[in-house]
Scaffold this motif. Structure first.
Motif, PDB file in Angstrom:
ATOM      1  N   GLN A  67       0.831  -1.212   0.000  1.00 23.76           N
ATOM      2  CA  GLN A  67       0.000   0.000   0.000  1.00 23.76           C
ATOM      3  C   GLN A  67       0.866   1.264   0.000  1.00 23.76           C
ATOM      4  OE1 GLN A  67      -3.128  -0.666  -0.474  1.00 23.76           O
ATOM      5  NE2 GLN A  67      -2.675  -2.816  -0.082  1.00 23.76           N
ATOM      6  N   GLY A  68       2.196   1.099   0.072  1.00 17.73           N
ATOM      7  CA  GLY A  68       3.092   2.253   0.027  1.00 17.73           C
ATOM      8  C   GLY A  68       3.281   2.948   1.366  1.00 17.73           C
ATOM      9  N   ALA A  69       3.193   2.182   2.473  1.00 16.95           N
ATOM     10  CA  ALA A  69       3.416   2.794   3.795  1.00 16.95           C
ATOM     11  C   ALA A  69       4.831   3.369   3.861  1.00 16.95           C
ATOM     12  CB  ALA A  69       3.253   1.730   4.879  1.00 16.95           C
ATOM     13  N   GLY A  70       4.973   4.476   4.610  1.00 14.38           N
ATOM     14  CA  GLY A  70       6.267   5.149   4.712  1.00 14.38           C
ATOM     15  C   GLY A  70       7.335   4.240   5.297  1.00 14.38           C
ATOM     16  N   ARG A  71       7.004   3.593   6.417  1.00 12.33           N
ATOM     17  CA  ARG A  71       7.963   2.692   7.074  1.00 12.33           C
ATOM     18  C   ARG A  71       7.212   1.502   7.640  1.00 12.33           C
ATOM     19  NH1 ARG A  71      10.907   5.902  11.704  1.00 12.33           N
ATOM     20  NH2 ARG A  71      12.410   4.212  11.733  1.00 12.33           N
ATOM     21  N   VAL A  72       7.900   0.371   7.747  1.00 13.35           N
ATOM     22  CA  VAL A  72       7.280  -0.812   8.359  1.00 13.35           C
ATOM     23  C   VAL A  72       8.242  -1.409   9.392  1.00 13.35           C
ATOM     24  CG1 VAL A  72       5.883  -1.448   6.350  1.00 13.35           C
ATOM     25  CG2 VAL A  72       8.191  -2.363   6.575  1.00 13.35           C
ATOM     26  N   SER A  73       7.671  -2.045  10.390  1.00 12.21           N
ATOM     27  CA  SER A  73       8.509  -2.738  11.368  1.00 12.21           C
ATOM     28  C   SER A  73       7.727  -3.902  11.963  1.00 12.21           C
ATOM     29  CB  SER A  73       8.925  -1.769  12.483  1.00 12.21           C
ATOM     30  OG  SER A  73       9.758  -2.443  13.403  1.00 12.21           O
ATOM     31  N   GLN A  74       8.443  -4.953  12.277  1.00 12.96           N
ATOM     32  CA  GLN A  74       7.829  -6.072  12.999  1.00 12.96           C
ATOM     33  C   GLN A  74       8.133  -5.931  14.492  1.00 12.96           C
ATOM     34  OE1 GLN A  74       8.338 -10.015  11.539  1.00 12.96           O
ATOM     35  NE2 GLN A  74       8.882  -9.358   9.488  1.00 12.96           N
ATOM     36  N   GLY A  75       7.484  -6.808  15.307  1.00 13.46           N
ATOM     37  CA  GLY A  75       7.591  -6.676  16.760  1.00 13.46           C
ATOM     38  C   GLY A  75       8.833  -7.260  17.412  1.00 13.46           C
ATOM     39  N   TRP A  76       9.883  -7.525  16.627  1.00  8.66           N
ATOM     40  CA  TRP A  76      11.115  -8.082  17.211  1.00  8.66           C
ATOM     41  C   TRP A  76      11.695  -7.144  18.272  1.00  8.66           C
ATOM     42  CZ3 TRP A  76      12.660 -12.907  16.669  1.00  8.66           C
ATOM     43  CH2 TRP A  76      12.351 -13.618  15.498  1.00  8.66           C
ATOM     44  N   GLY A  77      11.725  -5.850  17.931  1.00 12.20           N
ATOM     45  CA  GLY A  77      12.322  -4.874  18.851  1.00 12.20           C
ATOM     46  C   GLY A  77      11.548  -4.804  20.154  1.00 12.20           C
ATOM     47  N   MET A  78      10.202  -4.855  20.052  1.00 15.95           N
ATOM     48  CA  MET A  78       9.362  -4.851  21.257  1.00 15.95           C
ATOM     49  C   MET A  78       9.644  -6.088  22.105  1.00 15.95           C
ATOM     50  SD  MET A  78       5.235  -4.952  21.427  1.00 15.95           S
ATOM     51  CE  MET A  78       4.349  -5.407  22.911  1.00 15.95           C
ATOM     52  N   LEU A  79       9.809  -7.220  21.426  1.00 15.53           N
ATOM     53  CA  LEU A  79      10.079  -8.472  22.133  1.00 15.53           C
ATOM     54  C   LEU A  79      11.353  -8.346  22.980  1.00 15.53           C
ATOM     55  CD1 LEU A  79       9.343 -11.570  22.337  1.00 15.53           C
ATOM     56  CD2 LEU A  79      11.073 -11.903  20.555  1.00 15.53           C
ATOM     57  N   VAL A  80      12.386  -7.777  22.383  1.00 16.50           N
ATOM     58  CA  VAL A  80      13.665  -7.630  23.093  1.00 16.50           C
ATOM     59  C   VAL A  80      13.532  -6.579  24.206  1.00 16.50           C
ATOM     60  CG1 VAL A  80      16.089  -6.966  22.839  1.00 16.50           C
ATOM     61  CG2 VAL A  80      14.991  -8.341  21.067  1.00 16.50           C
ATOM     62  N   GLU A  81      12.830  -5.480  23.907  1.00 18.15           N
ATOM     63  CA  GLU A  81      12.718  -4.392  24.889  1.00 18.15           C
ATOM     64  C   GLU A  81      11.852  -4.790  26.089  1.00 18.15           C
ATOM     65  OE1 GLU A  81      14.509  -1.817  24.997  1.00 18.15           O
ATOM     66  OE2 GLU A  81      15.304  -1.687  22.959  1.00 18.15           O
ATOM     67  N   GLN A  82      10.757  -5.552  25.851  1.00 14.40           N
ATOM     68  CA  GLN A  82       9.939  -5.959  27.006  1.00 14.40           C
ATOM     69  C   GLN A  82      10.709  -6.960  27.858  1.00 14.40           C
ATOM     70  OE1 GLN A  82       8.340  -9.121  27.556  1.00 14.40           O
ATOM     71  NE2 GLN A  82       9.177  -9.992  25.694  1.00 14.40           N
ATOM     72  N   ALA A  83      11.574  -7.762  27.210  1.00 16.01           N
ATOM     73  CA  ALA A  83      12.419  -8.704  27.954  1.00 16.01           C
ATOM     74  C   ALA A  83      13.449  -7.924  28.782  1.00 16.01           C
ATOM     75  CB  ALA A  83      13.125  -9.655  26.983  1.00 16.01           C
ATOM     76  N   ALA A  84      14.015  -6.866  28.200  1.00 14.74           N
ATOM     77  CA  ALA A  84      15.018  -6.058  28.921  1.00 14.74           C
ATOM     78  C   ALA A  84      14.401  -5.423  30.165  1.00 14.74           C
ATOM     79  CB  ALA A  84      15.574  -4.977  27.995  1.00 14.74           C
TER      80      ALA A  84
END
Ligand SMILES: NC(=O)c1ccc[n+]([C@@H]2O[C@H](COP(=O)([O-])OP(=O)(O)OC[C@H]3O[C@@H](n4cnc5c(N)ncnc54)[C@H](OP(=O)(O)O)[C@@H]3O)[C@@H](O)[C@H]2O)c1
Length: 284
Positions: free
Chosen positions: A232-249
């Motif tokens: 659809q041409g979204a400006g940026r995309v991200s998956q939840g990997w970073g959240m997974l690591v940050e909630q673990a931290a």
């Protein structure tokens, strides 16, 4: 003596938490082991009490136990209370057990620190109204967005959630079809549809060239939501990997009083420019 921690869920074999916490322990020199236990719902309370009796110092909690597990806690943090869900149990020095929820802090830390997103004054859309949405809404409101819209397949659940959080800021609950013609700065997919390879009928008009599309789900390849957002041409995309690591931290910090540096792990996650096969193999 080596302290013991772990994660409980049903199923649990897919969990990346053991790898992440072992990496944190190696990097910070903390003397701990981190295990994973598959516990069926009917055995939950008895088995967890048994783990604590054996000297376990803390637990992460994942699907489907995040609500029921509150029964073993002596008290809940305010964020766990607000979320109505617990993903971390902490055994304090006096033997009391606190239930906390680090999902919201994990998401906001990933958005702000790793993805460098400014959230103040933005319009945020959350797709889905389950436990994860309850966990992230309070933390998102702390960043002072202009408003938050929650759209869900079952609209009653989105409206109920909006009612529950109305004192925190401007929030509205609706169904996907009601989103037509509206544009958002940040669109968060908090449905579990992608886990079954499904893509709900999100109207493409919700995305603009400047929209960041963030999927709480994560995969070695594009999730269905991320693939759709790219098309659809979204400006940026991200998956939840970073959240997974940050909630673990955040959990690690609650247990050990030491905040692990997440950057070396984040830099090697699937999709990151420095991602390596070795790290991906450890997370796979
Ligand atoms: N990255 C991380 O660290 C992290 C942390 C927490 C959660 N998550 C992920 O977040 C996702 C949601 O977790 P949760 O705990 O909130 O799950 P949940 O409580 O089971 O809620 C699931 C949500 O998905 C919706 N849904 C499911 N299948 C759908 C479909 N085919 N079409 C449209 N909507 C559908 C449900 O809508 P109805 O209400 O209509 O059933 C509900 O809103 C999961 O994929 C989970 O892995 C990631």
């Amino acid at each position: 003596m080596t302290d013991r921690y772990g994660v409980i869920g049903h199923p649990i074999a897919h969990s990346k938490s053991p790898v992440i916490h072992r990496l944190f322990a190696e990097a910070t020199g903390q003397d701990l082991v981190y295990e994973a236990w598959d516990i069926a719902p009917e055995d939950l309370i008895e088995r967890v009490r048994q783990l604590f009796a054996e000297g376990i110092r803390g637990l992460n909690v994942t699907v489907p136990h995040k609500t029921e597990i509150a029964r073993v806690a002596s008290r809940l943090s305010s964020r766990a209370e607000l979320a109505g869900a617990v993903n971390t149990l902490i055994v304090h020095a006096d033997g009391s057990i606190e239930g906390d929820n680090t999902d919201g802090a994990g998401l906001v830390n990933d958005l702000r620190q790793n993805l460098r997103v400014r959230l103040a004054g933005t319009r945020i859309l959350i797709l889905g109204a389950g436990g994860a949405t309850r966990g992230i809404v309070p933390a998102l409101f702390e960043t002072r967005p202009r408003d938050i819209v929650i759209a869900n397949r079952t609209p009653e659940k989105a409206r109920e959630l909006a009612r529950d959080f109305r004192l925190l800021g401007r929030i509205l609950g609706c169904q996907f079809q009601e989103l037509g013609g509206q544009n958002f700065d940040l669109v968060i997919n908090a449905t579990s549809a992608g886990l079954h390879g499904e893509l709900p009928p999100f109207p493409p008009s919700i995305l603009g060239p400047g929209t960041l599309c963030y999927d709480l789900s994560y995969s070695m390849h594009d999730t269905p939501f991320v693939a759709w957002a790219r098309e659809q041409g979204a400006g940026r995309v991200s998956q939840g990997w970073g959240m997974l690591v940050e909630q673990a931290a955040e959990s690690f910090y609650l247990w050990r009083g030491v905040r692990p540096d997440t950057k070396p792990i984040i830099a090697k996650l699937p999709g990151a420019p420095g991602a390596t096969d070795t790290m991906q193999a450890r997370l796979a």
